[in-house]
Motif scaffolding. Structure first.
Motif, PDB file in Angstrom:
ATOM      1  N   THR A 105       0.820  -1.218   0.000  1.00 20.08           N
ATOM      2  CA  THR A 105       0.000   0.000   0.000  1.00 20.08           C
ATOM      3  C   THR A 105       0.855   1.270   0.000  1.00 20.08           C
ATOM      4  N   ASP A 106       2.207   1.125  -0.006  1.00 20.46           N
ATOM      5  CA  ASP A 106       3.042   2.324  -0.136  1.00 20.46           C
ATOM      6  C   ASP A 106       2.794   3.002  -1.490  1.00 20.46           C
ATOM      7  N   ALA A 107       2.551   2.175  -2.525  1.00 21.29           N
ATOM      8  CA  ALA A 107       2.283   2.745  -3.854  1.00 21.29           C
ATOM      9  C   ALA A 107       0.982   3.552  -3.820  1.00 21.29           C
ATOM     10  N   VAL A 129      13.633  10.276  -6.869  1.00 19.54           N
ATOM     11  CA  VAL A 129      15.001  10.169  -6.369  1.00 19.54           C
ATOM     12  C   VAL A 129      15.017   9.082  -5.320  1.00 19.54           C
ATOM     13  N   GLY A 130      15.811   8.031  -5.566  1.00 27.28           N
ATOM     14  CA  GLY A 130      15.864   6.900  -4.642  1.00 27.28           C
ATOM     15  C   GLY A 130      15.334   5.643  -5.311  1.00 27.28           C
ATOM     16  N   ALA A 131      16.001   4.526  -5.053  1.00 27.76           N
ATOM     17  CA  ALA A 131      15.592   3.257  -5.663  1.00 27.76           C
ATOM     18  C   ALA A 131      15.501   2.157  -4.611  1.00 27.76           C
ATOM     19  N   ALA A 134      10.916   2.689  -0.808  1.00 29.60           N
ATOM     20  CA  ALA A 134       9.985   3.785  -1.105  1.00 29.60           C
ATOM     21  C   ALA A 134      10.092   4.188  -2.574  1.00 29.60           C
ATOM     22  N   GLY A 135      11.303   4.180  -3.107  1.00 33.11           N
ATOM     23  CA  GLY A 135      11.507   4.535  -4.508  1.00 33.11           C
ATOM     24  C   GLY A 135      10.826   3.554  -5.446  1.00 33.11           C
ATOM     25  N   ARG A 136      10.912   2.275  -5.133  1.00 35.67           N
ATOM     26  CA  ARG A 136      10.263   1.252  -5.970  1.00 35.67           C
ATOM     27  C   ARG A 136       8.744   1.471  -5.965  1.00 35.67           C
ATOM     28  N   ASN A 153      19.264   7.708  -8.749  1.00 34.76           N
ATOM     29  CA  ASN A 153      19.708   7.126  -7.474  1.00 34.76           C
ATOM     30  C   ASN A 153      21.211   7.259  -7.332  1.00 34.76           C
ATOM     31  N   ARG A 154      21.650   7.463  -6.063  1.00 32.11           N
ATOM     32  CA  ARG A 154      23.088   7.575  -5.780  1.00 32.11           C
ATOM     33  C   ARG A 154      23.840   6.398  -6.402  1.00 32.11           C
ATOM     34  N   THR A 155      23.352   5.182  -6.177  1.00 35.75           N
ATOM     35  CA  THR A 155      23.939   3.996  -6.812  1.00 35.75           C
ATOM     36  C   THR A 155      23.208   3.801  -8.141  1.00 35.75           C
ATOM     37  N   GLU A 157      23.347   1.849 -10.664  1.00 34.29           N
ATOM     38  CA  GLU A 157      22.896   0.521 -11.122  1.00 34.29           C
ATOM     39  C   GLU A 157      21.508   0.180 -10.567  1.00 34.29           C
ATOM     40  N   ARG A 158      21.254   0.597  -9.319  1.00 32.35           N
ATOM     41  CA  ARG A 158      19.933   0.288  -8.732  1.00 32.35           C
ATOM     42  C   ARG A 158      18.826   1.042  -9.467  1.00 32.35           C
ATOM     43  N   ALA A 159      19.140   2.271  -9.913  1.00 24.71           N
ATOM     44  CA  ALA A 159      18.141   3.052 -10.661  1.00 24.71           C
ATOM     45  C   ALA A 159      17.864   2.405 -12.001  1.00 24.71           C
ATOM     46  N   GLY A 173      22.213   7.699 -12.498  1.00 25.95           N
ATOM     47  CA  GLY A 173      22.746   8.238 -11.250  1.00 25.95           C
ATOM     48  C   GLY A 173      22.238   9.659 -11.022  1.00 25.95           C
ATOM     49  N   LEU A 174      22.959  10.406 -10.190  1.00 24.75           N
ATOM     50  CA  LEU A 174      22.471  11.728  -9.797  1.00 24.75           C
ATOM     51  C   LEU A 174      23.063  12.868 -10.640  1.00 24.75           C
ATOM     52  N   ASP A 175      23.957  12.540 -11.617  1.00 28.55           N
ATOM     53  CA  ASP A 175      24.680  13.601 -12.329  1.00 28.55           C
ATOM     54  C   ASP A 175      23.759  14.604 -13.019  1.00 28.55           C
ATOM     55  N   ASN A 189      10.942  12.655  -3.439  1.00 28.57           N
ATOM     56  CA  ASN A 189      12.160  12.252  -2.739  1.00 28.57           C
ATOM     57  C   ASN A 189      11.864  10.964  -2.000  1.00 28.57           C
ATOM     58  N   ALA A 190      12.474   9.870  -2.469  1.00 31.81           N
ATOM     59  CA  ALA A 190      12.313   8.568  -1.804  1.00 31.81           C
ATOM     60  C   ALA A 190      13.648   8.115  -1.242  1.00 31.81           C
ATOM     61  N   THR A 191      14.514   9.075  -0.911  1.00 30.44           N
ATOM     62  CA  THR A 191      15.739   8.757  -0.170  1.00 30.44           C
ATOM     63  C   THR A 191      15.525   9.185   1.276  1.00 30.44           C
ATOM     64  N   SER A 192      16.481   8.814   2.118  1.00 28.91           N
ATOM     65  CA  SER A 192      16.400   9.253   3.519  1.00 28.91           C
ATOM     66  C   SER A 192      17.087  10.601   3.724  1.00 28.91           C
ATOM     67  N   VAL A 193      17.518  11.237   2.634  1.00 30.62           N
ATOM     68  CA  VAL A 193      18.205  12.533   2.752  1.00 30.62           C
ATOM     69  C   VAL A 193      17.226  13.578   3.293  1.00 30.62           C
ATOM     70  N   GLY A 194      17.632  14.264   4.373  1.00 32.53           N
ATOM     71  CA  GLY A 194      16.755  15.247   5.006  1.00 32.53           C
ATOM     72  C   GLY A 194      16.171  14.730   6.310  1.00 32.53           C
ATOM     73  N   ALA A 217       9.043  11.749   0.855  1.00 31.44           N
ATOM     74  CA  ALA A 217       8.641  10.577   1.657  1.00 31.44           C
ATOM     75  C   ALA A 217       9.094  10.727   3.107  1.00 31.44           C
ATOM     76  N   VAL A 218      10.129  11.525   3.336  1.00 32.33           N
ATOM     77  CA  VAL A 218      10.589  11.747   4.715  1.00 32.33           C
ATOM     78  C   VAL A 218       9.480  12.476   5.493  1.00 32.33           C
ATOM     79  N   TYR A 219       9.124  11.956   6.680  1.00 35.68           N
ATOM     80  CA  TYR A 219       8.068  12.603   7.466  1.00 35.68           C
ATOM     81  C   TYR A 219       8.545  13.073   8.838  1.00 35.68           C
ATOM     82  N   TRP A 242       1.488  12.586   4.517  1.00 34.39           N
ATOM     83  CA  TRP A 242       0.351  12.248   3.632  1.00 34.39           C
ATOM     84  C   TRP A 242       0.537  10.863   3.038  1.00 34.39           C
ATOM     85  N   MET A 243       1.786  10.542   2.655  1.00 33.79           N
ATOM     86  CA  MET A 243       2.056   9.195   2.121  1.00 33.79           C
ATOM     87  C   MET A 243       1.829   8.151   3.206  1.00 33.79           C
ATOM     88  N   LEU A 244       2.330   8.463   4.416  1.00 33.06           N
ATOM     89  CA  LEU A 244       2.158   7.551   5.546  1.00 33.06           C
ATOM     90  C   LEU A 244       0.669   7.349   5.844  1.00 33.06           C
TER      91      LEU A 244
END
Ligand code: NAP
Length: 274
Positions: A105-107, A129-131, A134-136, A153-155, A157-159, A173-175, A189-194, A217-219, A242-244
């Motif tokens: 139900t995250d989607a 942003v993020g894989a 939450a990113g998936r 995504n920072r990595t 290959e995962r993106a 990647g993020l370039d 934003n589906a990374t934990s940044v922030g 996604a950060v709450y 709101w996502m939560l």
């Protein structure tokens, strides 16, 4: 009385019990929502055990969402995302199946958070942003709602790997993230940044603009630097609560079959966050 719950490790910080119990209270449903903290490699045993004890529904959080797939009959979306966050024991209880049904139900949390804010997704360009988990969920939700999705995504290959599974998506990647966001209509934003560092942001302010709708996604904190700078740029902002809320609302509706009392659940969640 029905018992619903959450398995995770740790779960002490969870906001789900007050949110769901506000929903039961509002509709007069005789139910409780409790938390369970099994050992990190015990997802399947915990789910089977909860079912045997008569638990009616379980939410699943870190680190069990992927392993939970093995213990359930997954709904197609959960299978595509590769993670389960909601388990419904009704099919087993009613004798219709050997395994409980597993949902993600995250989607729906992403999709319903945007629609609650009147953000159109169909036909729009979206950047996720993020894989990770939450990113998936966000990438599949947005693509299924008709967006052209780019996963950054920072990595890298995962993106790329995620984009290969999501219809019509690209991944990198993020370039070139700044240029992607400057040209996008929707940003998640589906990374934990922030989260741990409130001064950190996944997207520099210069790329944010007034035609953008931004979901973080950060709450915790509820107002991240990304959302503050997006609002300053004139963007529509949707905070992670709101996502939560809407992932919980969707689970509530799967379990009870009733329309969830969104306002009561939102009030309880926000009271807890504050
Ligand atoms: P996860 O599976 O561990 O994924 C973490 C993601 O963040 C990965 O894409 C990772 O990139 C990226 N990342 C971590 N640190 C980074 C950094 N310093 N710079 C750039 N990227 C970084 O975690 P998750 O479950 O997806 O959760 C991600 C965030 O979403 C968390 O803050 C979580 O609380 C939140 N969340 C919110 C909800 C909600 O309902 N609001 C639901 C689920 C999750 P790499 O692949 O390169 O490591």
């Amino acid at each position: 009385m029905q018992v619903y719950g959450l398995i995770g490790n740790p779960v002490g910080h969870s906001l789900s019990p007050p949110m769901h119990e506000a929903g039961y209270g509002s509709l007069g449903i005789d139910a409780r929502y409790v938390t369970f903290e099994p050992a990190p490699d015990d997802a399947a045993e915990a789910i089977e055990g909860a079912g045997a004890l008569g638990v009616a529904g379980l939410n699943v959080t870190v680190p069990f969402k992927q392993d939970a797939l093995e213990a359930v009959d997954p709904a197609p979306l959960a299978e595509r995302i590769g993670a389960v966050n909601t388990v419904d024991f009704a099919p087993v209880r009613e004798g219709d199946a050997d395994r409980p049904r597993g949902h993600n139900t995250d989607a729906a949390g992403v999709k319903r958070a945007f629609s609650h804010h009147d953000v159109e997704i169909d036909g729009r360009d979206a950047v996720v942003v993020g894989a990770g988990g939450a990113g998936r969920a966000a990438a599949f939700a947005l693509a299924d709602a008709g967006a052209a999705v780019h996963v950054a995504n920072r990595t890298a290959e995962r993106a790329v790997e995620l984009a290969e599974a999501v219809p019509g998506a690209t991944g990198a990647g993020l370039d070139d993230l700044g240029d992607r966001v400057a040209a996008a209509d929707v940003l998640v934003n589906a990374t934990s940044v922030g989260m741990d560092d409130p001064d950190a942001t996944p997207v520099p302010a210069e790329h944010l603009h007034g035609d953008l709708a931004v979901l973080d996604a950060v709450y915790a904190p509820i107002e991240t630097r990304l959302l503050r700078e997006a609002a300053d740029a004139g963007a529509t902002t949707v905070d992670g609560a709101w996502m939560l809320l809407f992932q919980g609302v969707e689970a509530f509706e799967i379990w009870t079959g009733a329309d969830a009392p969104v306002e009561a659940m939102n009030a309880a969640l926000r009271a807890e966050l504050e």
